[in-house]
Design an enzyme around this catalytic site. Structure first.
Site, PDB file in Angstrom:
ATOM      1  N   HIS A 192      -3.150   4.437   4.742  1.00  0.00           N
ATOM      2  CA  HIS A 192      -3.359   5.374   3.635  1.00  0.00           C
ATOM      3  C   HIS A 192      -3.256   6.844   3.947  1.00  0.00           C
ATOM      4  O   HIS A 192      -2.695   7.767   3.323  1.00  0.00           O
ATOM      5  CB  HIS A 192      -4.465   5.077   2.998  1.00  0.00           C
ATOM      6  N   ASP A 206       0.929  -1.296  -0.208  1.00  0.00           N
ATOM      7  CA  ASP A 206       0.105  -0.063   0.034  1.00  0.00           C
ATOM      8  C   ASP A 206       0.695   1.353  -0.184  1.00  0.00           C
ATOM      9  O   ASP A 206       0.438   2.318  -0.370  1.00  0.00           O
ATOM     10  CB  ASP A 206      -0.966   0.123   1.582  1.00  0.00           C
TER      11      ASP A 206
HETATM   12 ZN   LIG Z   1      -4.122  -2.354   0.213  1.00  0.00          ZN
END
Ligand SMILES: [Zn+2]
Length: 278
Positions: free
Chosen positions: A258, A235
């Site tokens: 994130h 990510d």
């Molecule tokens: Zn992911």
């Protein structure tokens, strides 16, 4: 200096959007434009450009522009970033990149099958010059100058199947394919009602995420004993691709996600005294 690259042949994949729950066709097309262009076929082929200022975090990274939205960008963008593919068209007939098995493996396999070709344009690389730390409660994300692109990530979950995991490695194609791309996203059963209420995870299933109940992984076996921290690295790579150029620097994340990844990207882009193009 390295040349920009594209893929040699068109790639078609289809699958479910993990959040929208819809079935989506994805086509990756070679391009000589020197940039990544997204197209929503279902919105009259509207052309959408990646812009970190237009990214919102809704469990995944969501590009939200006047010309249309595209959700769950990070796993595909991570694969393109590590392959060094910076000139490509990403065509979709829906608002989300298909989740495939929850990892970047399908993207990696198909890109390797078709191969890459060089373009006349040259790549610019961002080299970090000064370190900085973004702290948010118990989470942090720091970056440091380095001759390589490295990520060190640590996570701590109060869950017996995860607990503390950490991994540090240089991010190159070989390490990405072997150590990171197959690591799948994960979710907790007790969060499902809340996510569904928010209109998220409508396409989530035992086929596209590692699912945990209060004690264990209910759909094992894992691809790696520490698959969770590896997915966090996947990510972060996808989110760092929003820098728009390859990067030389060491990124150290602790309990991040994130939101913090995106803050680091925006900080770097807004503070050019911390880096230079090489
Ligand atoms: Zn992911």
């Amino acid at each position: 200096m390295a040349p920009k690259t594209t893929i040699r042949e068109e790639i078609s994949l289809s699958g479910i959007g993990i959040h929208s729950g819809r079935s989506i066709n994805l086509t990756l097309k070679p391009s000589s434009a020197g940039e990544i262009i997204l197209r929503r076929k279902d919105l009259g082929n509207s052309e959408i450009r990646i812009d970190s200022k237009k990214i919102k975090i809704k469990r995944s990274s969501l590009l939200d522009t006047k010309k249309g939205k595209i959700q769950t960008l990070e796993h595909l963008l991570a694969a393109l970033y590590v392959f060094g593919i910076d000139s490509i068209e990403i065509e979709l007939d829906g608002e989300e990149i298909p989740i495939m098995d929850g990892s970047a493996l399908a993207f990696v396999q198909t890109i390797r099958e078709v191969g890459q070709s060089s373009l006349p344009q040259e790549k610019k690389t961002i080299r970090i010059l000064k370190s900085y730390t973004i702290q948010e409660n118990e989470a942090s994300l720091s970056f440091y100058p380095d001759s390589d692109f490295k990520i060190s990530y640590s996570i701590e979950f109060d869950h017996p199947a995860i607990k503390r995991q950490e991994l540090s490695l240089p991010i190159n194609l070989k390490n990405f394919i072997k150590e990171i791309a197959p690591a799948r996203t994960f979710g907790f059963l007790n969060e499902v009602p809340h996510l569904l209420k928010e209109g998220l995870a409508l396409g989530g299933s035992l086929e596209n995420a590692i699912v945990l109940d209060e004690e264990r992984v209910i759909n094992g076996p894992l691809h790696y004993p520490d698959e969770f921290v590896r997915h966090k690295i996947l990510d972060l790579i996808g989110d760092l691709s929003l820098l728009g150029s390859p990067v030389l620097g060491h990124f150290k994340a602790h309990r991040a996600g994130h939101v913090l990844h995106l803050k680091a990207v925006r900080f770097i882009l807004n503070n050019p005294e911390f880096w230079t193009y090489v």
